[in-house]
Design a protein around this motif. Structure first.
Motif, PDB file in Angstrom:
ATOM      1  N   SER A  12      20.561  -4.396  -2.346  1.00 24.11           N
ATOM      2  CA  SER A  12      21.735  -5.022  -2.787  1.00 24.11           C
ATOM      3  C   SER A  12      22.634  -4.068  -3.558  1.00 24.11           C
ATOM      4  O   SER A  12      22.332  -2.983  -3.911  1.00 24.11           O
ATOM      5  N   THR A  13      23.836  -4.429  -3.658  1.00 22.98           N
ATOM      6  CA  THR A  13      24.724  -3.851  -4.254  1.00 22.98           C
ATOM      7  C   THR A  13      24.345  -3.776  -5.597  1.00 22.98           C
ATOM      8  O   THR A  13      24.479  -2.708  -6.198  1.00 22.98           O
ATOM      9  N   ALA A  14      24.041  -4.720  -6.241  1.00 25.88           N
ATOM     10  CA  ALA A  14      23.520  -4.706  -7.726  1.00 25.88           C
ATOM     11  C   ALA A  14      22.353  -3.670  -7.706  1.00 25.88           C
ATOM     12  O   ALA A  14      22.255  -3.083  -8.886  1.00 25.88           O
ATOM     13  N   ALA A  15      21.371  -3.698  -6.950  1.00 28.13           N
ATOM     14  CA  ALA A  15      20.342  -2.627  -6.956  1.00 28.13           C
ATOM     15  C   ALA A  15      20.769  -1.012  -6.780  1.00 28.13           C
ATOM     16  O   ALA A  15      20.002  -0.384  -7.769  1.00 28.13           O
ATOM     17  N   SER A  16      21.834  -1.004  -6.116  1.00 29.74           N
ATOM     18  CA  SER A  16      22.228   0.448  -5.991  1.00 29.74           C
ATOM     19  C   SER A  16      23.132   0.793  -7.351  1.00 29.74           C
ATOM     20  O   SER A  16      22.684   1.847  -7.812  1.00 29.74           O
ATOM     21  N   VAL A  17      23.626  -0.185  -7.976  1.00 27.15           N
ATOM     22  CA  VAL A  17      24.262   0.048  -9.345  1.00 27.15           C
ATOM     23  C   VAL A  17      23.256   0.200 -10.403  1.00 27.15           C
ATOM     24  O   VAL A  17      23.459   1.063 -11.209  1.00 27.15           O
ATOM     25  N   PHE A  18      22.136  -0.573 -10.275  1.00 30.85           N
ATOM     26  CA  PHE A  18      21.190  -0.310 -11.225  1.00 30.85           C
ATOM     27  C   PHE A  18      20.467   0.928 -11.435  1.00 30.85           C
ATOM     28  O   PHE A  18      20.113   1.558 -12.392  1.00 30.85           O
ATOM     29  N   ALA A  19      20.306   1.599 -10.038  1.00 31.69           N
ATOM     30  CA  ALA A  19      19.714   3.023 -10.039  1.00 31.69           C
ATOM     31  C   ALA A  19      20.502   3.765 -10.933  1.00 31.69           C
ATOM     32  O   ALA A  19      19.952   4.756 -11.544  1.00 31.69           O
ATOM     33  N   ASP A  20      21.835   3.766 -10.473  1.00 31.98           N
ATOM     34  CA  ASP A  20      22.748   4.968 -11.428  1.00 31.98           C
ATOM     35  C   ASP A  20      22.661   4.391 -12.801  1.00 31.98           C
ATOM     36  O   ASP A  20      22.473   5.593 -13.731  1.00 31.98           O
ATOM     37  N   VAL A  21      22.777   3.280 -13.400  1.00 31.54           N
ATOM     38  CA  VAL A  21      22.597   2.941 -14.742  1.00 31.54           C
ATOM     39  C   VAL A  21      21.204   3.307 -15.179  1.00 31.54           C
ATOM     40  O   VAL A  21      20.982   4.202 -16.363  1.00 31.54           O
ATOM     41  N   LEU A  22      20.058   3.344 -14.479  1.00 31.41           N
ATOM     42  CA  LEU A  22      18.857   3.580 -14.971  1.00 31.41           C
ATOM     43  C   LEU A  22      18.708   5.386 -15.111  1.00 31.41           C
ATOM     44  O   LEU A  22      18.304   5.717 -16.144  1.00 31.41           O
ATOM     45  N   ARG A  48      29.804   1.628 -11.790  1.00 31.04           N
ATOM     46  CA  ARG A  48      30.618   0.994 -10.799  1.00 31.04           C
ATOM     47  C   ARG A  48      31.871   2.036 -10.512  1.00 31.04           C
ATOM     48  O   ARG A  48      31.978   2.161  -9.360  1.00 31.04           O
ATOM     49  N   GLY A  49      32.279   2.525 -11.555  1.00 30.77           N
ATOM     50  CA  GLY A  49      33.457   3.519 -11.091  1.00 30.77           C
ATOM     51  C   GLY A  49      32.959   4.892 -10.367  1.00 30.77           C
ATOM     52  O   GLY A  49      33.666   5.256  -9.588  1.00 30.77           O
ATOM     53  N   ARG A  50      31.981   5.124 -10.653  1.00 30.93           N
ATOM     54  CA  ARG A  50      31.441   6.464  -9.851  1.00 30.93           C
ATOM     55  C   ARG A  50      31.261   6.030  -8.425  1.00 30.93           C
ATOM     56  O   ARG A  50      31.485   6.812  -7.470  1.00 30.93           O
ATOM     57  N   ILE A  51      30.862   4.698  -8.142  1.00 36.19           N
ATOM     58  CA  ILE A  51      30.617   4.282  -6.768  1.00 36.19           C
ATOM     59  C   ILE A  51      31.819   4.213  -6.268  1.00 36.19           C
ATOM     60  O   ILE A  51      32.023   4.662  -4.888  1.00 36.19           O
ATOM     61  N   LEU A  52      32.745   3.737  -6.776  1.00 37.50           N
ATOM     62  CA  LEU A  52      34.013   3.174  -6.456  1.00 37.50           C
ATOM     63  C   LEU A  52      34.995   4.710  -6.003  1.00 37.50           C
ATOM     64  O   LEU A  52      35.895   4.531  -4.921  1.00 37.50           O
ATOM     65  N   LYS A  53      34.395   5.634  -6.518  1.00 34.60           N
ATOM     66  CA  LYS A  53      35.237   6.912  -6.271  1.00 34.60           C
ATOM     67  C   LYS A  53      34.859   7.341  -4.895  1.00 34.60           C
ATOM     68  O   LYS A  53      35.746   8.055  -4.457  1.00 34.60           O
TER      69      LYS A  53
END
Length: 596
Positions: free
Chosen positions: A250-260, A331-336
């Motif tokens: 999921s998109t949320a899971a890929s964001v969570f990996a960055d946050v973790l 989120r910003g890092r992925i959007l870049k």
């Protein structure tokens, strides 16, 4: 070479889809305006322009997870054989074998890329199997120089000796695979219906010949499990803490990996000063699931602090204590990634892999919308999912205190059969039965059933090593167990399926294990010299006492029944002598038993 799957790029999604039939069943409309798509001799093809040389990649949906432990390495062998005819070249090209795919990639001029892809496909149609034994040797040499890494054993503990757990093992198939097996694998797995091609070009180059046999599109293999309960933990090497979990893609899971990853870096390095490296990674496993991996290093004296901080960070995220700034930053890092001037070309590998695995394709606009829709509550749910499927590798003491269960160290039961005592340890017994083999140890049994045997390696000297699909292993070394005769080895050989047998070459006689000298029992720590000292002392006291007792008895009896005041003394001496003789006999018997 062998590599791990690519991480999800901006094409990840919260929803998955599947192919229908052997065509382009996945909806490709999300690529319109960004990436062109067609078929080339039946191979699904994606392309988008980029200035400079062309880079191309030919994916096949086959990898390590499709093999068995007995055939491990067969995909890697096909990859090496397919590249052999290219020989020495200044062209930048290579191959890669991962869990769920094999990739042939190249960078060069249009003519060079065409020549490379044509050569690969020609070799796949007619593998140079005369080089099979040479390539086997090359793979074994390559493996000998490759380091497994700090988390290399985690797949084995999670999945067992099958599917995605095979990356924890050596490529045993390089010893026993035949030319017919390798040829059949290429003919059935490296087909046009099981492939995707991508190119950084504005068109499909002229002269491209991807002629391959027709076949079936294989979905990624189903995951197996060797963990009865999660979250679980295992013990690992000093200096490394590793956590893995299985998440729904999921998109949320890929964001969570960055946050973790950022949270671990801040907590363990910047604030705690416990670690130098602290990071997290999100890697697609198949169409529906991904693997989350988090890692931190530690000095030996700070390992407990790192484990504690690691668990605290996971607990904080699981409890929902995530700042909005952490989400916005990730989120910003992925959007870049979408700022790339060659977005279509840079996204080709990710789109091609998702197409190969059957994951739904998202346009940049759809993915941006999903990214912007991720909330703190979504991240908390992903954190809870990560915890619930977690497997933690810790150095030193365990992690029971943190709510992790110890991964199984022993089998649930032992088989019934002939018992063979260890020649090194009286507490260990090898059992060879009709259903399998077991090793009875003080901690519990380790069992491999014949009907669940992933592989049995054999040696000409009679040694056998059986590995079950659950990852447990029992080695049968005739030199280390009493009574393991050729007849007992033959009974094992007759019970293991032929497909699971891998013959290994003869060992140097010095490599054949011999029983270590038995350690003295704890109560005998004084060693043999102490035992002999006691024996000598007892005899020095006992023998003169015995002689004197016999003489005194003769004299007493010779008094013809007259009153003899020494009779009580004689009786007392006998009372002393007999126990001394008894102790001496017990020591003698004990020494003989130890010799046997």
């Amino acid at each position: 070479m062998t590599t791990q799957p690519h991480t999800d790029s901006g094409t990840s999604s919260a929803h998955t889809g599947t192919y229908t039939g052997t065509g382009t069943g996945t909806d490709l409309s999300a690529l319109d305006g960004l990436i062109s798509h067609t078929t080339t001799q039946g191979v699904r093809t994606l392309y988008a322009p980029r200035p400079g040389e062309i880079t191309a990649g030919l994916f096949f949906r086959v990898g390590r997870a499709d093999e068995t432990l007995a055939t491990a390495g067969i995909t890697h062998l096909v990859e090496h054989l397919a590249l052999h005819r290219l020989g020495l070249s200044d062209l930048h090209y290579n191959g890669a074998t991962a869990n769920t795919y094999t990739l042939f990639h190249v960078t060069g001029s249009e003519d060079e890329v065409v020549a490379y892809l044509n050569s690969v496909c020609a070799a796949l149609r007619d593998l140079p199997l005369a080089r099979l034994e040479t390539e086997k040797e090359i793979l074994r040499t390559e493996a000998a120089g490759r380091s497994g890494g700090p988390g290399s054993q985690l797949p084995l503990w999670r999945y067992g000796a099958q599917s995605y757990g095979l990356t924890s093992y050596s490529e045993l198939g390089t010893w026993g695979l035949t030319a017919d097996q390798v040829r059949h694998w290429a003919e059935t797995r490296f087909t046009r219906d099981n492939a995707v091609l991508w190119l950084t070009s504005d068109s499909v180059p002229a002269g491209l010949d991807l002629t391959l046999p027709a076949g079936t599109r294989f979905p990624a293999p189903a995951a197996t499990s060797a963990l009865p309960v999660t979250p679980a933990y295992i013990h690992g090497d000093d200096g490394h803490v590793v956590f893995t979990s299985v998440l729904r893609r999921s998109t949320a899971a890929s964001v969570f990996a960055d946050v973790l990853g950022r949270a671990l870096f801040q907590d363990l390095r910047q604030e705690g000063g416990y670690s130098y490296s602290a990071e997290a990674d999100y890697t697609p496993r198949d169409a529906d699931h991904a693997t989350l991996t988090a890692y931190a290093d530690a000095l030996p004296k700070k390992q407990d602090a790192v484990v504690g901080g690691f668990v605290d960070t996971l607990a904080r995220l699981r409890a929902g204590r995530i700042e909005q700034s952490e989400l916005d930053s990730a989120r910003g890092r992925i959007l870049k990634r979408y700022d790339s001037p060659d977005l279509g070309a840079s996204s080709l590998p990710s789109y091609a892999l998702n197409l190969l695995l059957g994951h739904r394709l998202l346009s940049p606009e759809q993915h941006r919308a999903e990214l912007n829709a991720v909330t703190l509550a979504d991240l908390r749910e992903v954190a809870r999912e990560a915890w619930s499927t977690g497997l933690l590798q810790v150095p030193g003491r365990g992690a029971d205190w943190a709510g992790f269960e110890s991964a199984p160290q022993y089998s649930q039961a032992a088989v019934v059969g002939t018992r063979h005592q260890s020649l090194e340890d009286d507490r260990v017994t090898l059992v060879i039965g009709n259903e399998g083999v077991s090793l009875a140890t003080p901690g519990g049994p380790v069992t491999v059933r014949y009907d669940a045997c992933a592989v049995m390696t054999t040696r000409p000297d009679g040694a056998r090593s059986l590995t079950g699909t659950d990852g447990f292993c029992v080695s049968v070394e005739p030199t280390l167990y009493r009574g393991v005769t050729p007849e007992r080895i033959a009974a094992v050989d007759a019970s293991v399926p032929t497909a699971a047998v891998v013959p290994l070459p003869a060992r140097d006689p010095q490599q054949i294990p011999r029983p270590r000298e038995r350690q003295a029992a704890p109560q005998s720590t004084g060693s043999g010299r102490s035992t002999w000292a006691w024996t000598l002392g007892l005899w020095l006291v006992g023998v003169p006492t015995l002689i004197w007792s016999l003489l005194s008895t003769v004299v007493t009896v010779g008094e013809l029944g007259a009153a003899n005041p020494d009779s009580d003394a004689v009786l007392g001496v006998w009372v002393m002598a007999l126990p001394l003789l008894l102790v001496t006999w017990l020591i003698y018997r004990s020494r003989r038993r130890r010799r046997r």
